[in-house]
Each structure stands twice: as C-alpha cells, then as structure tokens.
Design a protein around this motif. Sequence first.
Motif, PDB file in Angstrom:
ATOM      1  N   UNK A  78       0.820  -1.212   0.000  1.00  0.00           N
ATOM      2  CA  UNK A  78       0.000   0.000   0.000  1.00  0.00           C
ATOM      3  C   UNK A  78       0.855   1.263   0.000  1.00  0.00           C
ATOM      4  N   UNK A  79       2.106   1.151   0.443  1.00  0.00           N
ATOM      5  CA  UNK A  79       2.988   2.311   0.503  1.00  0.00           C
ATOM      6  C   UNK A  79       4.104   2.279  -0.536  1.00  0.00           C
ATOM      7  N   UNK A  80       4.408   1.092  -1.038  1.00  0.00           N
ATOM      8  CA  UNK A  80       5.516   0.922  -1.970  1.00  0.00           C
ATOM      9  C   UNK A  80       4.974   0.289  -3.248  1.00  0.00           C
ATOM     10  N   UNK A  81       5.308   0.836  -4.426  1.00  0.00           N
ATOM     11  CA  UNK A  81       4.765   0.292  -5.690  1.00  0.00           C
ATOM     12  C   UNK A  81       5.486  -0.972  -6.141  1.00  0.00           C
ATOM     13  N   UNK A  82       5.675  -1.911  -5.234  1.00  0.00           N
ATOM     14  CA  UNK A  82       6.484  -3.080  -5.557  1.00  0.00           C
ATOM     15  C   UNK A  82       5.758  -4.024  -6.507  1.00  0.00           C
ATOM     16  N   UNK A  83       4.434  -4.141  -6.374  1.00  0.00           N
ATOM     17  CA  UNK A  83       3.706  -5.062  -7.251  1.00  0.00           C
ATOM     18  C   UNK A  83       3.707  -4.574  -8.693  1.00  0.00           C
ATOM     19  N   UNK A  84       3.524  -3.276  -8.881  1.00  0.00           N
ATOM     20  CA  UNK A  84       3.575  -2.730 -10.237  1.00  0.00           C
ATOM     21  C   UNK A  84       4.942  -2.905 -10.863  1.00  0.00           C
ATOM     22  N   UNK A  85       5.984  -2.717 -10.059  1.00  0.00           N
ATOM     23  CA  UNK A  85       7.348  -2.887 -10.557  1.00  0.00           C
ATOM     24  C   UNK A  85       7.614  -4.333 -10.948  1.00  0.00           C
ATOM     25  N   UNK A  88      29.888  -9.797 -23.926  1.00  0.00           N
ATOM     26  CA  UNK A  88      30.829  -8.977 -23.165  1.00  0.00           C
ATOM     27  C   UNK A  88      30.372  -8.870 -21.716  1.00  0.00           C
ATOM     28  N   UNK A  89      31.198  -9.323 -20.793  1.00  0.00           N
ATOM     29  CA  UNK A  89      30.822  -9.269 -19.383  1.00  0.00           C
ATOM     30  C   UNK A  89      30.736  -7.822 -18.907  1.00  0.00           C
ATOM     31  N   UNK A  90      31.514  -6.929 -19.514  1.00  0.00           N
ATOM     32  CA  UNK A  90      31.444  -5.517 -19.151  1.00  0.00           C
ATOM     33  C   UNK A  90      30.076  -4.939 -19.510  1.00  0.00           C
ATOM     34  N   UNK A  91      29.613  -5.259 -20.716  1.00  0.00           N
ATOM     35  CA  UNK A  91      28.307  -4.764 -21.139  1.00  0.00           C
ATOM     36  C   UNK A  91      27.192  -5.377 -20.283  1.00  0.00           C
ATOM     37  N   UNK A  92      27.347  -6.642 -19.935  1.00  0.00           N
ATOM     38  CA  UNK A  92      26.331  -7.301 -19.115  1.00  0.00           C
ATOM     39  C   UNK A  92      26.261  -6.673 -17.725  1.00  0.00           C
ATOM     40  N   UNK A  93      27.413  -6.375 -17.140  1.00  0.00           N
ATOM     41  CA  UNK A  93      27.429  -5.737 -15.828  1.00  0.00           C
ATOM     42  C   UNK A  93      26.820  -4.335 -15.904  1.00  0.00           C
ATOM     43  N   UNK A  94      27.129  -3.615 -16.984  1.00  0.00           N
ATOM     44  CA  UNK A  94      26.546  -2.279 -17.151  1.00  0.00           C
ATOM     45  C   UNK A  94      25.037  -2.361 -17.303  1.00  0.00           C
ATOM     46  N   UNK A  95      24.552  -3.371 -18.015  1.00  0.00           N
ATOM     47  CA  UNK A  95      23.112  -3.541 -18.190  1.00  0.00           C
ATOM     48  C   UNK A  95      22.434  -3.831 -16.856  1.00  0.00           C
ATOM     49  N   UNK A  96      23.056  -4.681 -16.033  1.00  0.00           N
ATOM     50  CA  UNK A  96      22.496  -4.979 -14.720  1.00  0.00           C
ATOM     51  C   UNK A  96      22.499  -3.742 -13.832  1.00  0.00           C
ATOM     52  N   UNK A  97      23.569  -2.955 -13.884  1.00  0.00           N
ATOM     53  CA  UNK A  97      23.632  -1.729 -13.087  1.00  0.00           C
ATOM     54  C   UNK A  97      22.568  -0.731 -13.542  1.00  0.00           C
ATOM     55  N   UNK A  98      22.387  -0.619 -14.872  1.00  0.00           N
ATOM     56  CA  UNK A  98      21.344   0.270 -15.386  1.00  0.00           C
ATOM     57  C   UNK A  98      19.963  -0.204 -14.946  1.00  0.00           C
ATOM     58  N   UNK A  99      19.754  -1.532 -14.925  1.00  0.00           N
ATOM     59  CA  UNK A  99      18.479  -2.059 -14.459  1.00  0.00           C
ATOM     60  C   UNK A  99      18.214  -1.733 -13.007  1.00  0.00           C
ATOM     61  N   UNK A 100      19.234  -1.852 -12.167  1.00  0.00           N
ATOM     62  CA  UNK A 100      19.074  -1.504 -10.749  1.00  0.00           C
ATOM     63  C   UNK A 100      18.764  -0.028 -10.585  1.00  0.00           C
ATOM     64  N   UNK A 101      19.433   0.815 -11.369  1.00  0.00           N
ATOM     65  CA  UNK A 101      19.162   2.251 -11.313  1.00  0.00           C
ATOM     66  C   UNK A 101      17.727   2.539 -11.740  1.00  0.00           C
ATOM     67  N   UNK A 102      17.251   1.867 -12.782  1.00  0.00           N
ATOM     68  CA  UNK A 102      15.875   2.059 -13.239  1.00  0.00           C
ATOM     69  C   UNK A 102      14.875   1.624 -12.168  1.00  0.00           C
ATOM     70  N   UNK A 103      15.173   0.526 -11.493  1.00  0.00           N
ATOM     71  CA  UNK A 103      14.296   0.076 -10.408  1.00  0.00           C
ATOM     72  C   UNK A 103      14.268   1.108  -9.285  1.00  0.00           C
ATOM     73  N   UNK A 104      15.439   1.666  -8.951  1.00  0.00           N
ATOM     74  CA  UNK A 104      15.495   2.684  -7.898  1.00  0.00           C
ATOM     75  C   UNK A 104      14.672   3.917  -8.272  1.00  0.00           C
ATOM     76  N   UNK A 105      14.789   4.360  -9.523  1.00  0.00           N
ATOM     77  CA  UNK A 105      14.003   5.515  -9.953  1.00  0.00           C
ATOM     78  C   UNK A 105      12.507   5.210  -9.905  1.00  0.00           C
ATOM     79  N   UNK A 106      12.146   3.982 -10.234  1.00  0.00           N
ATOM     80  CA  UNK A 106      10.735   3.613 -10.234  1.00  0.00           C
ATOM     81  C   UNK A 106      10.144   3.624  -8.823  1.00  0.00           C
ATOM     82  N   UNK A 107      10.882   3.131  -7.847  1.00  0.00           N
ATOM     83  CA  UNK A 107      10.326   3.085  -6.484  1.00  0.00           C
ATOM     84  C   UNK A 107      10.407   4.435  -5.782  1.00  0.00           C
ATOM     85  N   UNK A 108      11.296   5.311  -6.251  1.00  0.00           N
ATOM     86  CA  UNK A 108      11.446   6.612  -5.597  1.00  0.00           C
ATOM     87  C   UNK A 108      10.526   7.677  -6.174  1.00  0.00           C
ATOM     88  N   UNK A 109       9.964   7.439  -7.355  1.00  0.00           N
ATOM     89  CA  UNK A 109       9.110   8.453  -7.980  1.00  0.00           C
ATOM     90  C   UNK A 109       7.640   8.078  -7.879  1.00  0.00           C
TER      91      UNK A 109
END
Length: 574
Positions: free
Chosen positions: A272-279, A553-574
């Motif tokens: 009810x307070x966190x949009x976790x289900x939508x995410x 490329x493991x570098x690209x894969x790590x960057x993609x995972x980091x970008x995904x975490x950042x996107x999740x953070x923006x989604x729960x904070x906005x």
Amino acid sequence: MSTAALLPMAVVLPLTAAALAPLLARLDRRLPLLAGLLALAGAGAVLLRALPDVLDGRPVGTRLGGQAGVIAIVFTADPLGTLFALVTALVGAILLVYTLSELGGLGGRELGGYAALCLLLLGALIGSALTADLFNLFVWFEVAALASYGLTGFFLERPIALEAAFKILVLTTVASFGVFVGTGMLYARHGALNLGILHDSLGVATGVADLVALALLIGGYATKAGLVPFHTWLPDAHTAAPGPVSALFSGLMVNLGIVVLARLGYQVFPSSQVPIMGLLMVLGLVSALVGAALALRQDDLKRLLSYDTVSQMGVITVGLASGTASGAAGGVYHLLNHALFKSLLFLCAGAIVHRTGLTNLSDMGGLARRMPVVAVAFLVGVASIAGVPPLNGYASLSLIHHGLETTHQTIPAVLLAVAQAVTVAALARAAWLAFFARKDPPEFTERPRPGMVTGFLSLAACCVALGVLSRPVVEHAMKPAAGALVHGDLYASAARGKVTPIPAPDVTLHYLAPSSLLLTLGCLLAGLVLARVSGRVVDAPPLRRLAALHNGSVNDYAALAAAGTLAVALAVLT
C-alpha cells in the motif's frame, strides 16, 4: 523431538553430505552420490513431517543462535517455502540418480567434487526457502553462488565453461553486493533482520533509505531469478554446464530469486505504501516477452531452453505480481511446475549432447528414431510448458490468467498470452528440428542407461501427475501457499515466533472454463503458425537489435544490470 526442532536438519543433512563427499570418493567413486541421495531423503522426511501443519495454516518455526532479541537465525516453514524445499529435494535426488548414469564414467575425485557442489547448492536452496531472516537469505545466496561457479566451470578443459563461470562470478558478485548493502541499510534503519519484525516496522514508516534498499534487493534477487535486464549470465551458464547441472540451475536455482521477491512483495514491504507489485509486474512482462522472443531466435538447443527459462520466470512473476489470490496460487504452482518440466527438458538436451555431440538444432534431425525415450520425454516437457491439458502447466497458467481477468488487468493478460504463443513457437520448432525433421541422424551405439531413463520417466510422470491431480493440488497445497502470501501479516507473526493460523483464500480452479480452453487453443494455434514462419520473423530489425545486446561482453552485461538496478530505484522513488 518436535517438528520445529528437526526443521534445521533439512539443511544440515545436505550440507553434511557435501562436506563428506570428497572423503567418501576415496573409498568408492559412487559413494558421494549415494550419500547425497540418503541426505536428500532425510531432508524430504523432515519436510514431509512439517507439511501437514504447514498446509493446515500453521507455520512451523524455530530459532537458532539466540532465544531473545532480534539477532538470531530463524527458520519458518510456511507453505511457499516448504513446497519449494520439498520439490528441491525431490528434483535434486532425481538429478543425482541421473548423474550416476550420465557422468558415472568420471573418476572418484571428480565425482566427489561434483557431488559436493551439487549438495552444497541444494542445501542452500532449501535453506533459502525456510529462512525468515534477511541476512541469512544473503548467506544462502552466497552459498548458492559459490556452488554455481564450480559447477559451471566443472569441465575445466572447455574454454566456454571457464568463460561462463567468470561471467557468473562477475554478475552475481555485483548482485550480492547490492543485496548486502540493501540488507545493511534496512538493519541500520530498523535494527532488525527478521522478516516479521521488518514487516511491522516498515508498515509504520517507509523512508527513502528503505526504498533504496528495496531497489538494491530487487536488483540482486532478480539477477538470481534471471529476470530482464539482469538475465544475461543465464544463457552462457546453462549452455556451458553439463545436462544435470543445467537442469539444476534452470529448474531450481533461479527459483531462489523468485521466492525472495515474493516474500519482499507480500511479506516484508507494505504494497500500500511501496509500488512493488507494479514494478514486479513490469519486470515479469518484459522478461516473459523478451525471453520468449530470444528463444525463438536460437539455434543452440540449450541456449534456447535458457532463454525460455527467462520467459517462464517472467510468467511466474506476473502471477505473483497480480496481487490476487488466484494469481499468487498460480505463480507458486507454476514455480513448482517449472522445476519439473524445465529440468526434464534440460536432461533431454544433455542426453542429446552427450550421445551425439551435437548442440545446434540445424545439425540435428530424425533423432526420434534413435532416441525414442528422449523424444517422448521432450514432448511431455514441451506440452507441459505450452499448457496442454491434462499436463501440469495448463492448471497453473489458467490460475494466473484467471487472477488477471478477475481484476481486469487486460493489458498484462494480453501480453502474457502473446508471450505464451511465442514460447509455443520456439519449443515446437525445437522439437521438430531435433526429432522429426527429415535428416539422417548421426550414428551412435550407446543406449540410455537405467539411471537416465529413470530420470526421464520420473520427471515426466510428475508433470502428468501434477496435471491430472490439479484440483486436489490447488485445494490442499496452492490455496495455503497463496494464503501465506496474501496474509503477509500473519506470516510476519509466525516469523516473530507467534504462530497465528493463516486462512486459505478463496481460490478455485475452473479446469474446463471456456475462457481457459479457448486461450490455450488460441496460443497453441498461434504458436504453431509462428513456428512455421519463424525463419522470416526472427530476422525482423527489432529482434536483431535485441539479440545484438547479448554480445557476450561481461562488461556490457554488468553495465546492463547496473542500469536495471538504477531504473528500479528511480521507479520506487518516484
């Protein structure tokens, strides 16, 4: 001794067998695997003893390492965790029997190390299912990761195995760092690690630090679950590992992440307070669609099945994220079903590679004549994933769609149906090219060994049984599992040590409902048509660009995972 006091033995036995395996191998090379079977049988017996109380709505819990305060190791067997732990013990035992046949030619030292790593992973999965403590979830995450590195790179002479192990090491280390930091942030703010205490504290006040911690936890455990965009390690690891190991990874290990995400969404953070289900809904839908589309493009059989695992993890997540009792029951049901039919398919793929040396579908053809047992088992697995009644996938998918329909979540329901049709196309194409295409199959004389046949028949029989018995399974197992999720406050009470009966919600499986039958038929027909024209579809520009992101490329894969975490953070904070 009480059931609660025995509960830790479900983890202790596999870990003890893992520690003894290298020593037993010095006596006889088969002893480590036999000891593992005994350990898993003992773990299953402990879990079966707790099962009646758990399914009756009375979680079984015990506290280790302290009798007061909030710092202790807490085990709480609820329906979700107990069912997953039981399936882990069952499938793990079947895979060990299979290994006795397929890899029985290895030396004692190799079999001892293999058995130790497998049992270490299985013990970690059972521990993660039963623990009610956020830090101990992190510990089991690390134990499972450690075992997965060794199993992926087990055949050191294969460069692809070492490369895949390195990718898992990098990506799961990034994920585990996020899990550790997120866990530490919650502890710093609330002074507790117990899931029940965190549930109560977060319900009173959820701050910015809590939301950042949630984003880190989702990013970490979504990596283990193989959800997009955190999935990039999964295809390489599954392709490089032996058949039984791929089955262990895809059928069981990825489920660890889904179990934890379900607990975070229902039993820890207040929706009810966190949009976790939508995410989670967005992550699930993207994973279901992207995984199915990439599976359709693959020529390597094990890589195709790996991307299908990504898709199936998305389907399970959608069911859990629907926020309905039917969807939650369907999600748990599909989680258990996936452990069975995906393990079966990877064993079939492993048998093909082991006996023919072929990995690409374009090189196969006509294998049904020389490998009839494998062909039948593969078709059972494909039909189960496709949701063909009376196999197990039909019931779980029907519950998920029913949960979406009753709450008028039309767009997710349509997108999930599209993903299902593409999944049917990918797997139907694989079955045709491997077993029925008009080609001269390669010559080989080795016949399937008894342990391998036992593995095929056991998993195929489970797929049939869980489908034929779907009504009692839903009534007596999935309803209690859904109850423990939708009544997260009551699970929290049990995790704190105060057991309150958890009522089972109103979940009904309308097995012959016209909407379910029509949806299944429509997905099957659309999938078969798509499989027929897949050669033209897979070269569409959007799919080519999507495939280009998976460049190895493991570098690209790590960057993609980091970008995904950042996107999740923006989604729960906005």
